[in-house]
Enzyme design. Structure first.
Site, PDB file in Angstrom:
ATOM      1  N   ARG A 103       0.882  -1.179   0.000  1.00  0.00           N
ATOM      2  CA  ARG A 103       0.000   0.000   0.000  1.00  0.00           C
ATOM      3  C   ARG A 103       0.911   1.218   0.000  1.00  0.00           C
ATOM      4  O   ARG A 103       1.735   1.397   0.893  1.00  0.00           O
ATOM      5  CB  ARG A 103      -0.892   0.010   1.241  1.00  0.00           C
ATOM      6  CG  ARG A 103      -1.554   1.359   1.491  1.00  0.00           C
ATOM      7  CD  ARG A 103      -2.633   1.321   2.512  1.00  0.00           C
ATOM      8  NE  ARG A 103      -3.815   0.689   1.975  1.00  0.00           N
ATOM      9  CZ  ARG A 103      -5.030   0.775   2.534  1.00  0.00           C
ATOM     10  NH1 ARG A 103      -5.207   1.470   3.634  1.00  0.00           N
ATOM     11  NH2 ARG A 103      -6.066   0.178   1.976  1.00  0.00           N
ATOM     12  N   HIS A 130      -7.437   0.906  -6.324  1.00  0.00           N
ATOM     13  CA  HIS A 130      -7.628   0.067  -5.130  1.00  0.00           C
ATOM     14  C   HIS A 130      -8.295  -1.243  -5.606  1.00  0.00           C
ATOM     15  O   HIS A 130      -9.461  -1.512  -5.307  1.00  0.00           O
ATOM     16  CB  HIS A 130      -8.499   0.808  -4.115  1.00  0.00           C
ATOM     17  CG  HIS A 130      -8.446   0.245  -2.725  1.00  0.00           C
ATOM     18  ND1 HIS A 130      -7.675  -0.844  -2.376  1.00  0.00           N
ATOM     19  CD2 HIS A 130      -9.086   0.628  -1.578  1.00  0.00           C
ATOM     20  CE1 HIS A 130      -7.839  -1.090  -1.097  1.00  0.00           C
ATOM     21  NE2 HIS A 130      -8.678  -0.229  -0.582  1.00  0.00           N
ATOM     22  N   GLN A 133     -10.117  -3.834  -3.245  1.00  0.00           N
ATOM     23  CA  GLN A 133     -11.391  -3.350  -2.707  1.00  0.00           C
ATOM     24  C   GLN A 133     -12.523  -3.529  -3.720  1.00  0.00           C
ATOM     25  O   GLN A 133     -13.616  -3.984  -3.364  1.00  0.00           O
ATOM     26  CB  GLN A 133     -11.266  -1.864  -2.331  1.00  0.00           C
ATOM     27  CG  GLN A 133     -12.544  -1.286  -1.773  1.00  0.00           C
ATOM     28  CD  GLN A 133     -12.872  -1.826  -0.393  1.00  0.00           C
ATOM     29  OE1 GLN A 133     -12.061  -1.756   0.510  1.00  0.00           O
ATOM     30  NE2 GLN A 133     -14.069  -2.368  -0.212  1.00  0.00           N
ATOM     31  N   ASP A 222     -17.246   7.369  -1.242  1.00  0.00           N
ATOM     32  CA  ASP A 222     -15.979   7.272  -0.500  1.00  0.00           C
ATOM     33  C   ASP A 222     -15.664   8.664   0.045  1.00  0.00           C
ATOM     34  O   ASP A 222     -16.289   9.660  -0.358  1.00  0.00           O
ATOM     35  CB  ASP A 222     -14.880   6.778  -1.463  1.00  0.00           C
ATOM     36  CG  ASP A 222     -13.543   6.491  -0.778  1.00  0.00           C
ATOM     37  OD1 ASP A 222     -13.514   6.359   0.461  1.00  0.00           O
ATOM     38  OD2 ASP A 222     -12.525   6.403  -1.492  1.00  0.00           O
ATOM     39  N   CYS A 262     -16.186   1.739   0.978  1.00  0.00           N
ATOM     40  CA  CYS A 262     -15.015   0.907   1.301  1.00  0.00           C
ATOM     41  C   CYS A 262     -14.577   1.064   2.749  1.00  0.00           C
ATOM     42  O   CYS A 262     -13.887   0.199   3.272  1.00  0.00           O
ATOM     43  CB  CYS A 262     -13.871   1.224   0.346  1.00  0.00           C
ATOM     44  SG  CYS A 262     -13.225   2.895   0.471  1.00  0.00           S
ATOM     45  N   ARG A 290     -13.261  -8.434   1.884  1.00  0.00           N
ATOM     46  CA  ARG A 290     -11.828  -8.188   1.651  1.00  0.00           C
ATOM     47  C   ARG A 290     -11.024  -9.436   1.997  1.00  0.00           C
ATOM     48  O   ARG A 290     -10.067  -9.803   1.313  1.00  0.00           O
ATOM     49  CB  ARG A 290     -11.335  -7.000   2.499  1.00  0.00           C
ATOM     50  CG  ARG A 290     -11.932  -5.654   2.137  1.00  0.00           C
ATOM     51  CD  ARG A 290     -11.460  -5.167   0.783  1.00  0.00           C
ATOM     52  NE  ARG A 290     -10.009  -5.091   0.674  1.00  0.00           N
ATOM     53  CZ  ARG A 290      -9.262  -4.084   1.125  1.00  0.00           C
ATOM     54  NH1 ARG A 290      -9.832  -3.033   1.678  1.00  0.00           N
ATOM     55  NH2 ARG A 290      -7.951  -4.094   0.987  1.00  0.00           N
TER      56      ARG A 290
HETATM   57  N1  NVA Z   1      -9.927   6.763  -1.239  1.00  0.00           N
HETATM   58  C1  NVA Z   1      -9.531   6.338   0.079  1.00  0.00           C
HETATM   59  C2  NVA Z   1      -9.759   4.879   0.258  1.00  0.00           C
HETATM   60  C3  NVA Z   1      -9.417   4.355   1.618  1.00  0.00           C
HETATM   61  C4  NVA Z   1      -9.577   2.874   1.733  1.00  0.00           C
HETATM   62  C5  NVA Z   1      -8.059   6.680   0.301  1.00  0.00           C
HETATM   63  O1  NVA Z   1      -7.260   6.488  -0.629  1.00  0.00           O
HETATM   64  O2  NVA Z   1      -7.720   7.144   1.384  1.00  0.00           O
HETATM   65  N1   CP Z   2     -11.071  -0.027   2.706  1.00  0.00           N
HETATM   66  C1   CP Z   2      -9.807  -0.078   3.097  1.00  0.00           C
HETATM   67  O1   CP Z   2      -8.883  -0.292   2.316  1.00  0.00           O
HETATM   68  O2   CP Z   2      -9.637   0.109   4.445  1.00  0.00           O
HETATM   69  P1   CP Z   2      -8.278   0.322   5.218  1.00  0.00           P
HETATM   70  O3   CP Z   2      -7.728   1.666   4.800  1.00  0.00           O
HETATM   71  O4   CP Z   2      -8.657   0.284   6.677  1.00  0.00           O
HETATM   72  O5   CP Z   2      -7.319  -0.771   4.858  1.00  0.00           O
END
Ligand code: NVA
Ligand code: CP
Length: 303
Positions: A103, A130, A133, A222, A262, A290
């Site tokens: 990540r 992502h 997800q 989101d 998500c 997930r």
């Molecule tokens: N769009 C959000 C998703 C978090 C799971 C981010 O990138 O922070």
């Molecule tokens: N939805 C998701 O990826 O959650 P986290 O940021 O908690 O991993």
């Protein structure tokens, strides 16, 4: 050749459907107590350059349930966080581990890591995509609607990593997707161009959330400021005024429309408390999935 999971556009509809079918089977087996140690003795590194709850726990528990071992590696505590080149980290880590999840920020970081890794690399979220997800989201849609075929999906909010991945999913799987994004916050133009070329006319973008959600089967939203954009929170709150998925907006969709998020969610911003806690919300199933889809992805890629 080592197969990675960096973006949905590297996969065909049949391959995504196979992952979804395996995820359903693994979910059944996990709940029924049927052994499924498909990664017996394997180690998977889990590198995090951003915060996480779901991704960290679902990958770590998922590897364990498959009989393997997950290594939680916040990059700040590794040499990557001190500037060791990605290509050096990738070559070293892939000599120890059987798979690597990352990540991070730029998509080019996971691409570079994969280029130099001898073992499968899985994108656990970048600024652009992502994919794990959206696969969990599709599994959830199939559970509640039997199939994604013939459904119409809406996206309400930022044209972010989630929106970009939905666009790829729609183009590959062949379902209709309507996105509502404020001016200046549209999805990535390269992703849109790729999707429009692959599936002309399936995906539309409007600035009116009411137009996007009218009569749809699935609505997804989101946060307005993603990880790394925290300093823009105030200006984004202004730009996204009118984009809250509340009861009035949800009422324009089909009565049995399901609502995805998500998570983490900001109640009162992109979604109201009444909608996320309401009868159309399937966000807890979505979060659970997930675990199952990532087990399917790991079991398919890691040899
Ligand atoms: N769009 C959000 C998703 C978090 C799971 C981010 O990138 O922070
Ligand atoms: N939805 C998701 O990826 O959650 P986290 O940021 O908690 O991993």
């Amino acid at each position: 050749m080592t197969r990675h999971f960096l973006a949905l556009h590297d996969y065909t509809k049949d391959e995504l459907d196979a992952l979804l079918a395996l995820a359903a089977d693994l979910k059944y087996k996990q709940k029924a107590g049927v052994p499924h140690k498909l990664l017996d003795g394997k180690s998977v590194a889990l590198i995090f350059e951003k915060a996480s709850t779901r991704t960290r726990v679902s990958f770590e528990v998922g590897v364990f349930q498959l009989g393997g071992h997950g290594l939680f590696m916040p990059s700040a505590n590794s040499q990557m966080g001190r500037g060791e080149p990605i290509k050096d980290s990738a070559r070293v880590m892939s000599r120890y581990c059987d798979g690597i999840m990352i990540r991070t920020f730029g998509q080019e970081i996971v691409d570079e890591f994969a280029k130099y890794s001898d073992v499968p690399v899985i994108n656990g979220l970048t600024d652009l995509f992502h994919p794990c997800q959206i696969m969990a989201d599709l599994q959830t849609v199939i559970e509640h609607k039997r199939t994604y075929d013939g459904l119409t999906f809406a996206w309400v909010g930022d044209g972010n990593n989630m929106a970009n991945t939905w666009i790829e999913a729609a183009a590959i799987c062949g379902f209709k997707l309507r996105l509502a994004c404020p001016a200046g916050y549209e999805p990535d133009s390269n992703v849109m161009a790729w999707a429009q070329a692959k599936a002309p006319g399936l995906i539309t973008v409007t600035s009116d959330p009411k137009v996007a959600v009218a009569g749809v089967d699935v609505i997804n939203t989101d946060v307005w400021a993603s990880m790394g954009q925290e300093s823009e929170q105030k200006e984004r709150e202004k730009a996204f005024a009118g984009y809250c998925l509340d009861d009035a907006l949800l009422a324009l969709a089909k009565p049995d429309c399901i609502v995805l998020h998500c998570l983490p969610a900001h109640r009162g911003e992109e979604i109201s408390d009444s909608v996320i806690e309401g009868k159309n919300s399937v966000v807890w199933d979505e979060a659970e999935n997930r675990l199952h889809i990532q087990k399917a992805i790991m079991a398919t890629l890691i040899k």
